[in-house]
Design a protein around this motif. Sequence first.
Motif, PDB file in Angstrom:
ATOM      1  N   ILE A  13       0.837  -1.203   0.000  1.00  0.00           N
ATOM      2  CA  ILE A  13       0.000   0.000   0.000  1.00  0.00           C
ATOM      3  C   ILE A  13       0.871   1.252   0.000  1.00  0.00           C
ATOM      4  N   PHE A  14       1.970   1.234   0.758  1.00  0.00           N
ATOM      5  CA  PHE A  14       2.890   2.374   0.775  1.00  0.00           C
ATOM      6  C   PHE A  14       3.742   2.432  -0.488  1.00  0.00           C
ATOM      7  N   PRO A  37       1.840   3.424  -6.379  1.00  0.00           N
ATOM      8  CA  PRO A  37       1.415   4.812  -6.617  1.00  0.00           C
ATOM      9  C   PRO A  37      -0.044   5.021  -6.229  1.00  0.00           C
ATOM     10  N   LYS A  38      -0.342   6.204  -5.723  1.00  0.00           N
ATOM     11  CA  LYS A  38      -1.700   6.507  -5.255  1.00  0.00           C
ATOM     12  C   LYS A  38      -2.520   7.080  -6.416  1.00  0.00           C
ATOM     13  N   THR A  39      -2.976   6.210  -7.281  1.00  0.00           N
ATOM     14  CA  THR A  39      -3.786   6.608  -8.429  1.00  0.00           C
ATOM     15  C   THR A  39      -5.164   5.956  -8.327  1.00  0.00           C
ATOM     16  N   ARG A  40      -6.094   6.452  -9.119  1.00  0.00           N
ATOM     17  CA  ARG A  40      -7.448   5.881  -9.109  1.00  0.00           C
ATOM     18  C   ARG A  40      -7.422   4.424  -9.577  1.00  0.00           C
ATOM     19  N   MET A  96      -4.966   2.314  -9.238  1.00  0.00           N
ATOM     20  CA  MET A  96      -4.406   1.483  -8.172  1.00  0.00           C
ATOM     21  C   MET A  96      -5.426   1.284  -7.051  1.00  0.00           C
ATOM     22  N   LEU A  97      -6.175   2.330  -6.738  1.00  0.00           N
ATOM     23  CA  LEU A  97      -7.230   2.215  -5.726  1.00  0.00           C
ATOM     24  C   LEU A  97      -8.269   1.186  -6.159  1.00  0.00           C
TER      25      LEU A  97
END
Length: 279
Positions: free
Chosen positions: A204-205, A208-211, A213-214
């Motif tokens: 999770i860390f 990348p924090k993308t839609r 990936m979410l």
Amino acid sequence: QTESISYISGLSDPLFVLFGFLSLIFSIKNKLPASLLFFLLSILSKETGMVFLFLLFLLNYKKIIPYLLLAITYLWYHLTAINRLDMKAAWGSSPYGNSAVVRLLTFVQNFPTYLALLIFPKELFMERDYTTPIQTNPANLSLILFLIFFLLIFYLVRKKKTLIFLFLAFFISFLPYSGLVLINGIFYEHYLYLPLAFFFAFFIFLLPKTRLMLLLLLTLLLLLSARTIVRQYDWTNAIRFYSQTLAHAPQSIRIRNGLAMAYADKGDLNNAIREYQLA
């Protein structure tokens, strides 16, 4: 992996993990008395809680002395007043019980299976000791691949403190089951109860924090949730659970005996007698 929750004997796992994480949280908040209290409750819940000593050391090695003194006091009490079982004698002449090197080699050999159960938990069952081969050869491919895997990942994340902590914590939480200390089993799914928290936190860390990936994470969460419900279905009926386990480990006397008792409780005496005779 629902063993720690579904299996009443597994209650100590949620307890030691709960108190251990509370100890970590209060340590981060610089509330030493509360952190020490929860560390004590963790190791009193299960000796495996001792792994949090190493995790606390990773967080802040300068504050480790009080935890170390508490751990030494507990170990002294445990080894003098509590522990009366000769675990080595329980293993008899098995090379696994008589050699820490064999136990470590066996753990390394099993490590890919642990990873597979975390990523794709298709085959879940108890009594894996009956299907787990013991590794006695130091010059085996599993050891080489394990070392390459560990060093490569460590090198790739070496400059990111959070990822380093989670990566090392994942392996540290396996220490009680690595063979360094002789215990009563080689491979159980509930050994993953603490490591899986660090395993998924690491990714999770890392990712990348993308839609997109979410969306992928939510999909994975739904799939794992569905697998959990399906696995729990095995646990809700004693006859179904024992039968499912015996399909993978037919040599297990205790599971065979459990199935016989389950049939007897149901009043199915013919099947109960048959299973007792097989046991």
